[in-house]
Each structure stands twice: as structure tokens, then as C-alpha cells.
Design a protein around this motif. Sequence first.
Motif, PDB file in Angstrom:
ATOM      1  N   VAL A  58       0.843  -1.202   0.000  1.00  0.00           N
ATOM      2  CA  VAL A  58       0.000   0.000   0.000  1.00  0.00           C
ATOM      3  C   VAL A  58       0.873   1.245   0.000  1.00  0.00           C
ATOM      4  O   VAL A  58       0.652   2.178  -0.777  1.00  0.00           O
ATOM      5  CB  VAL A  58      -0.950   0.002   1.219  1.00  0.00           C
ATOM      6  CG1 VAL A  58      -1.705   1.335   1.297  1.00  0.00           C
ATOM      7  CG2 VAL A  58      -1.930  -1.158   1.141  1.00  0.00           C
ATOM      8  N   VAL A  59       1.868   1.282   0.870  1.00  0.00           N
ATOM      9  CA  VAL A  59       2.769   2.432   0.928  1.00  0.00           C
ATOM     10  C   VAL A  59       3.480   2.617  -0.409  1.00  0.00           C
ATOM     11  O   VAL A  59       3.617   3.744  -0.901  1.00  0.00           O
ATOM     12  CB  VAL A  59       3.794   2.257   2.067  1.00  0.00           C
ATOM     13  CG1 VAL A  59       4.852   3.362   2.011  1.00  0.00           C
ATOM     14  CG2 VAL A  59       3.092   2.282   3.422  1.00  0.00           C
ATOM     15  N   ALA A  60       3.912   1.525  -1.017  1.00  0.00           N
ATOM     16  CA  ALA A  60       4.638   1.613  -2.287  1.00  0.00           C
ATOM     17  C   ALA A  60       3.767   2.193  -3.382  1.00  0.00           C
ATOM     18  O   ALA A  60       4.189   3.097  -4.115  1.00  0.00           O
ATOM     19  CB  ALA A  60       5.151   0.238  -2.695  1.00  0.00           C
ATOM     20  N   VAL A  61       2.548   1.691  -3.518  1.00  0.00           N
ATOM     21  CA  VAL A  61       1.699   2.147  -4.620  1.00  0.00           C
ATOM     22  C   VAL A  61       1.169   3.548  -4.374  1.00  0.00           C
ATOM     23  O   VAL A  61       1.094   4.371  -5.298  1.00  0.00           O
ATOM     24  CB  VAL A  61       0.546   1.150  -4.881  1.00  0.00           C
ATOM     25  CG1 VAL A  61      -0.539   1.212  -3.818  1.00  0.00           C
ATOM     26  CG2 VAL A  61      -0.044   1.363  -6.260  1.00  0.00           C
ATOM     27  N   VAL A  62       0.831   3.876  -3.131  1.00  0.00           N
ATOM     28  CA  VAL A  62       0.308   5.210  -2.829  1.00  0.00           C
ATOM     29  C   VAL A  62       1.421   6.248  -2.890  1.00  0.00           C
ATOM     30  O   VAL A  62       1.289   7.282  -3.563  1.00  0.00           O
ATOM     31  CB  VAL A  62      -0.377   5.229  -1.445  1.00  0.00           C
ATOM     32  CG1 VAL A  62      -0.709   6.655  -1.027  1.00  0.00           C
ATOM     33  CG2 VAL A  62      -1.642   4.379  -1.466  1.00  0.00           C
ATOM     34  N   GLY A  63       2.520   5.992  -2.193  1.00  0.00           N
ATOM     35  CA  GLY A  63       3.619   6.953  -2.197  1.00  0.00           C
ATOM     36  C   GLY A  63       4.226   7.133  -3.570  1.00  0.00           C
ATOM     37  O   GLY A  63       4.493   8.259  -4.009  1.00  0.00           O
ATOM     38  N   GLY A  64       4.427   6.027  -4.292  1.00  0.00           N
ATOM     39  CA  GLY A  64       5.007   6.123  -5.624  1.00  0.00           C
ATOM     40  C   GLY A  64       4.136   6.903  -6.583  1.00  0.00           C
ATOM     41  O   GLY A  64       4.618   7.762  -7.329  1.00  0.00           O
ATOM     42  N   SER A  65       2.836   6.623  -6.590  1.00  0.00           N
ATOM     43  CA  SER A  65       1.947   7.337  -7.513  1.00  0.00           C
ATOM     44  C   SER A  65       1.849   8.812  -7.154  1.00  0.00           C
ATOM     45  O   SER A  65       1.768   9.671  -8.048  1.00  0.00           O
ATOM     46  CB  SER A  65       0.563   6.690  -7.518  1.00  0.00           C
ATOM     47  OG  SER A  65      -0.027   6.715  -6.237  1.00  0.00           O
ATOM     48  N   HIS A  66       1.882   9.133  -5.871  1.00  0.00           N
ATOM     49  CA  HIS A  66       1.775  10.538  -5.465  1.00  0.00           C
ATOM     50  C   HIS A  66       3.091  11.289  -5.647  1.00  0.00           C
ATOM     51  O   HIS A  66       3.121  12.520  -5.528  1.00  0.00           O
ATOM     52  CB  HIS A  66       1.298  10.628  -4.022  1.00  0.00           C
ATOM     53  CG  HIS A  66      -0.144  10.235  -3.873  1.00  0.00           C
ATOM     54  ND1 HIS A  66      -0.764  10.109  -2.652  1.00  0.00           N
ATOM     55  CD2 HIS A  66      -1.091   9.952  -4.818  1.00  0.00           C
ATOM     56  CE1 HIS A  66      -2.022   9.749  -2.838  1.00  0.00           C
ATOM     57  NE2 HIS A  66      -2.244   9.650  -4.150  1.00  0.00           N
ATOM     58  N   SER A  67       4.171  10.565  -5.949  1.00  0.00           N
ATOM     59  CA  SER A  67       5.425  11.229  -6.281  1.00  0.00           C
ATOM     60  C   SER A  67       5.301  12.030  -7.571  1.00  0.00           C
ATOM     61  O   SER A  67       6.006  13.032  -7.759  1.00  0.00           O
ATOM     62  CB  SER A  67       6.541  10.183  -6.423  1.00  0.00           C
ATOM     63  OG  SER A  67       7.686  10.734  -7.010  1.00  0.00           O
ATOM     64  N   VAL A  68       4.444  11.558  -8.477  1.00  0.00           N
ATOM     65  CA  VAL A  68       4.230  12.254  -9.750  1.00  0.00           C
ATOM     66  C   VAL A  68       2.736  12.559  -9.879  1.00  0.00           C
ATOM     67  O   VAL A  68       2.045  12.010 -10.731  1.00  0.00           O
ATOM     68  CB  VAL A  68       4.738  11.441 -10.953  1.00  0.00           C
ATOM     69  CG1 VAL A  68       6.247  11.536 -11.064  1.00  0.00           C
ATOM     70  CG2 VAL A  68       4.314   9.970 -10.865  1.00  0.00           C
ATOM     71  N   ALA A  69       2.252  13.436  -9.019  1.00  0.00           N
ATOM     72  CA  ALA A  69       0.810  13.686  -9.006  1.00  0.00           C
ATOM     73  C   ALA A  69       0.517  15.039  -8.365  1.00  0.00           C
ATOM     74  O   ALA A  69       1.369  15.656  -7.732  1.00  0.00           O
ATOM     75  CB  ALA A  69       0.083  12.577  -8.246  1.00  0.00           C
ATOM     76  N   GLY A  70      -0.717  15.441  -8.528  1.00  0.00           N
ATOM     77  CA  GLY A  70      -1.192  16.662  -7.897  1.00  0.00           C
ATOM     78  C   GLY A  70      -2.681  16.560  -7.652  1.00  0.00           C
ATOM     79  O   GLY A  70      -3.360  15.660  -8.164  1.00  0.00           O
ATOM     80  N   ALA A  71      -3.187  17.464  -6.856  1.00  0.00           N
ATOM     81  CA  ALA A  71      -4.591  17.449  -6.471  1.00  0.00           C
ATOM     82  C   ALA A  71      -5.422  18.271  -7.448  1.00  0.00           C
ATOM     83  O   ALA A  71      -5.116  19.432  -7.705  1.00  0.00           O
ATOM     84  CB  ALA A  71      -4.755  17.989  -5.059  1.00  0.00           C
ATOM     85  N   ASP A  72      -6.475  17.661  -7.977  1.00  0.00           N
ATOM     86  CA  ASP A  72      -7.474  18.364  -8.771  1.00  0.00           C
ATOM     87  C   ASP A  72      -8.807  18.262  -8.039  1.00  0.00           C
ATOM     88  O   ASP A  72      -9.210  17.162  -7.633  1.00  0.00           O
ATOM     89  CB  ASP A  72      -7.632  17.734 -10.159  1.00  0.00           C
ATOM     90  CG  ASP A  72      -6.423  17.974 -11.054  1.00  0.00           C
ATOM     91  OD1 ASP A  72      -5.698  18.950 -10.806  1.00  0.00           O
ATOM     92  OD2 ASP A  72      -6.214  17.172 -11.973  1.00  0.00           O
ATOM     93  N   ASP A  73      -9.455  19.387  -7.851  1.00  0.00           N
ATOM     94  CA  ASP A  73     -10.797  19.462  -7.272  1.00  0.00           C
ATOM     95  C   ASP A  73     -10.832  19.284  -5.757  1.00  0.00           C
ATOM     96  O   ASP A  73     -11.817  19.643  -5.125  1.00  0.00           O
ATOM     97  CB  ASP A  73     -11.742  18.434  -7.923  1.00  0.00           C
ATOM     98  CG  ASP A  73     -11.877  18.651  -9.426  1.00  0.00           C
ATOM     99  OD1 ASP A  73     -12.196  19.770  -9.821  1.00  0.00           O
ATOM    100  OD2 ASP A  73     -11.630  17.695 -10.183  1.00  0.00           O
ATOM    101  N   ILE A  74      -9.789  18.698  -5.159  1.00  0.00           N
ATOM    102  CA  ILE A  74      -9.781  18.605  -3.693  1.00  0.00           C
ATOM    103  C   ILE A  74      -9.717  20.003  -3.096  1.00  0.00           C
ATOM    104  O   ILE A  74     -10.389  20.322  -2.122  1.00  0.00           O
ATOM    105  CB  ILE A  74      -8.607  17.750  -3.207  1.00  0.00           C
ATOM    106  CG1 ILE A  74      -8.834  16.285  -3.594  1.00  0.00           C
ATOM    107  CG2 ILE A  74      -8.421  17.855  -1.712  1.00  0.00           C
ATOM    108  CD1 ILE A  74      -7.715  15.367  -3.217  1.00  0.00           C
ATOM    109  N   VAL A  75      -8.878  20.842  -3.678  1.00  0.00           N
ATOM    110  CA  VAL A  75      -8.783  22.237  -3.266  1.00  0.00           C
ATOM    111  C   VAL A  75      -9.693  23.050  -4.189  1.00  0.00           C
ATOM    112  O   VAL A  75      -9.418  23.154  -5.384  1.00  0.00           O
ATOM    113  CB  VAL A  75      -7.335  22.744  -3.372  1.00  0.00           C
ATOM    114  CG1 VAL A  75      -7.238  24.172  -2.858  1.00  0.00           C
ATOM    115  CG2 VAL A  75      -6.389  21.833  -2.611  1.00  0.00           C
TER     116      VAL A  75
END
Length: 370
Positions: free
Chosen positions: A190-207
Motif C-alpha cells: 500500500v505504501v509503495a503504490v500510494v507513495g510512488g503514484s503521489h510522487s508524480v501527481a497533484g490534487a485536482d478538485d480537492i482544493v
Amino acid sequence: MVFSSALSAFVLALPLLAVNAARTKRSLCPDGKNTAVNKACCALFPVVDDIVDNLFTNECGDSAHGALRLVFHDAIGISPTAGGGGADGSIATFNATELTFPANLGIDDILDDLGPFLLKHAATVSPGDFIQLAGAVSLVQCPGAPRIPFFSGRAQPKAASPPNLVPQPTDDVTSILERFASVGFSPAEVVAVVGGSHSVAGADDIVPNFQGIPFDQTPSQFDTQIFVDVLLHGTNFTDNGGPQSGESETAVAGTVRLQSDGLLARDPRTACTWQSFVNEQSKMAEAFGAAVLKLSFLGQNQHELTDCSEVIPQAIPVNFGPATFPPTKSIKDIDESCNTAKFPDLRTQPGPATTIAPIPQAESTSGSSS
């Protein structure tokens, strides 16, 4: 949304690409330049060329980030009790249903980008294959990311995913781990897939009113900086005026921290795995690649699919330095949450604190692929 019910009716009627997994000799493809172990894979080279040039435009940008997010949101739609097809493309074919799920907020943007390409190549790849192919290709647009295998031959999706299967940023760690465990993922995965994907990501619509707010200082690099930035004390916040639902204050101006990331980084069940990836680029890339490949097989029988990994372009080597503390920050600003290992020694970036720019949003690509 531009890309909607027209796709649903179209793709459900298309035949699958024929495969022959027994072939072992490489064959020259009809294009005269590529070779493949299985001739069925030859048809994928033009698809890859199209999305690299016209969807991702050879950049680790907004469309590449979105394609990677789509891999997860489609694949996790399966449960041993509620059903679902997993990595079957249902999020595209049955988008009218699945986009109503709260956890899929913002997915319509990447579906709008991918939709014309999926329709254009629908006679070659099924929706499930296309989403996994685009995700694998998106990764190799980002320096440092792994080149993950791609398997072809997923059937057309039969129904929409059941609701409430995609973890949300407001979920607690127990809920997240239990959801992943129900489909065979350990806390470390879980940590690998979540942390890795969020390494190249940004928030849309959350803010509200803000798009492309990065999760770390380096959203165009697949690196371990995310594992540092999420552990910093929350002393600053994004320019939108403070944290919103599912978001917590961050120590790097211009970034946003998902509540779920902050909890995973500090929970005793996951904190040491989170910290273990700091400045361990190869370890992080390998663990992430294995977890994403595992996601791609949810709801699928790997033995019925054809390995077409050779169509994925070569990965971009690491062309950046190690993770660092942002300007003015040091180990004193870290929430040291792992009791069994010392936090790595990092240097602090020089200069005054700066604000990280939003990720540029992709323009519509429908004209280039129609």
C-alpha cells in the motif's frame, strides 16, 4: 463531460484483439521497423506512438499523471464480497455510473483526454487494456520511474464497479489497509503504490478552484521526495487559504498533503516502510512497479493474457539528485514516526523558502487523435 455514453455503446460491441501466447520467436511487424515475440503485439506499437506524441506529448505532465491515477481507480474496483471486474476498463465504458462515486472526483478530466484515443484504437485494444497500456506508457515519461510490464487481452467490461471500493483521502489507515488487504495487498505494498503514484501527481478538485496542486516539490520526477515532504511538520499551507476536506497543512508552500498520506506516513503499521523509501530510489521504483503490476491483474487471469511488455518505451534514467529538506527546514521539522530506524541524513536546499508552482494543465487533445 465530453467523453461519455458514446464510448459505452461503441466499445461493448468490439471484438478483442486475437492473441497467441505460444509464440516464442520474434517476428518483424508490418511496419517494417518493430519486432515482437507475439505478432498480436505489433498492433500496439502505433497506439503507443500516438499516445506518447499526442496525449502525453513526451512529458511527465498532467495527462501522464492522470493516466497513472486512472490505472488505480479502475483496477481497485473489485471486491470478494461486492464483486466488480477490477482492471477491466469499466471506469471508461460505464463512466456515467462510476464518475458519480465521490472517490472518482476529477477522473472525468483524464477520461476526456484519453477518450478520443481509446475510441480511435478501440478495434485494437479493449478499454481495460488501453487504461493499463496508457498507465505503463505514462510512467516512462517521468524520469526515475520504472518500466513496468504490460499484458494484453482483457475482455470487454461487463458492468460498472460497485460503489465505495476506491479509498478516499479522508479515510483512516485501518479502512485503507483493509480495503487493499481484501484484494491481496500488504501494508508495505500500500505504501509503495500510494507513495510512488503521489510522487508524480497533484490534487485536482480537492482544493476548490485550484487544479494541479503538487503533492511534493518535484511532481515531474518519480523520486523519493514525497516521503520527506509528507513527514514535515504542517507549518505552511497552500495559497487557497488553508486545508480543505481530505487535505492537511503542509510545510512546503504551493503543495498539498492528502490526509491519508499524512496518516500512512505516521501510523505504526506503515511508518517504517514509508521512511524506508527516503533516498532509496531503486527500492522504491521496484516496489512500486511490482505493486502496479499486481493491480493490473486484479480481476484478470494472467495466464490468459499475452505479455506485450516490449511495446513499452524505455524508461528515462534518474537525472536528479537525492531527496532534500526544503529551504529553512531540517531534521527538526520531521515527524520521526519510525521507532526502529534513524531518519536518513539529508541536506537542506539553499536560499529562502519558495512556492512550488502548480502542474500545468493539459489542453484538450481530442483534435490530434480523431
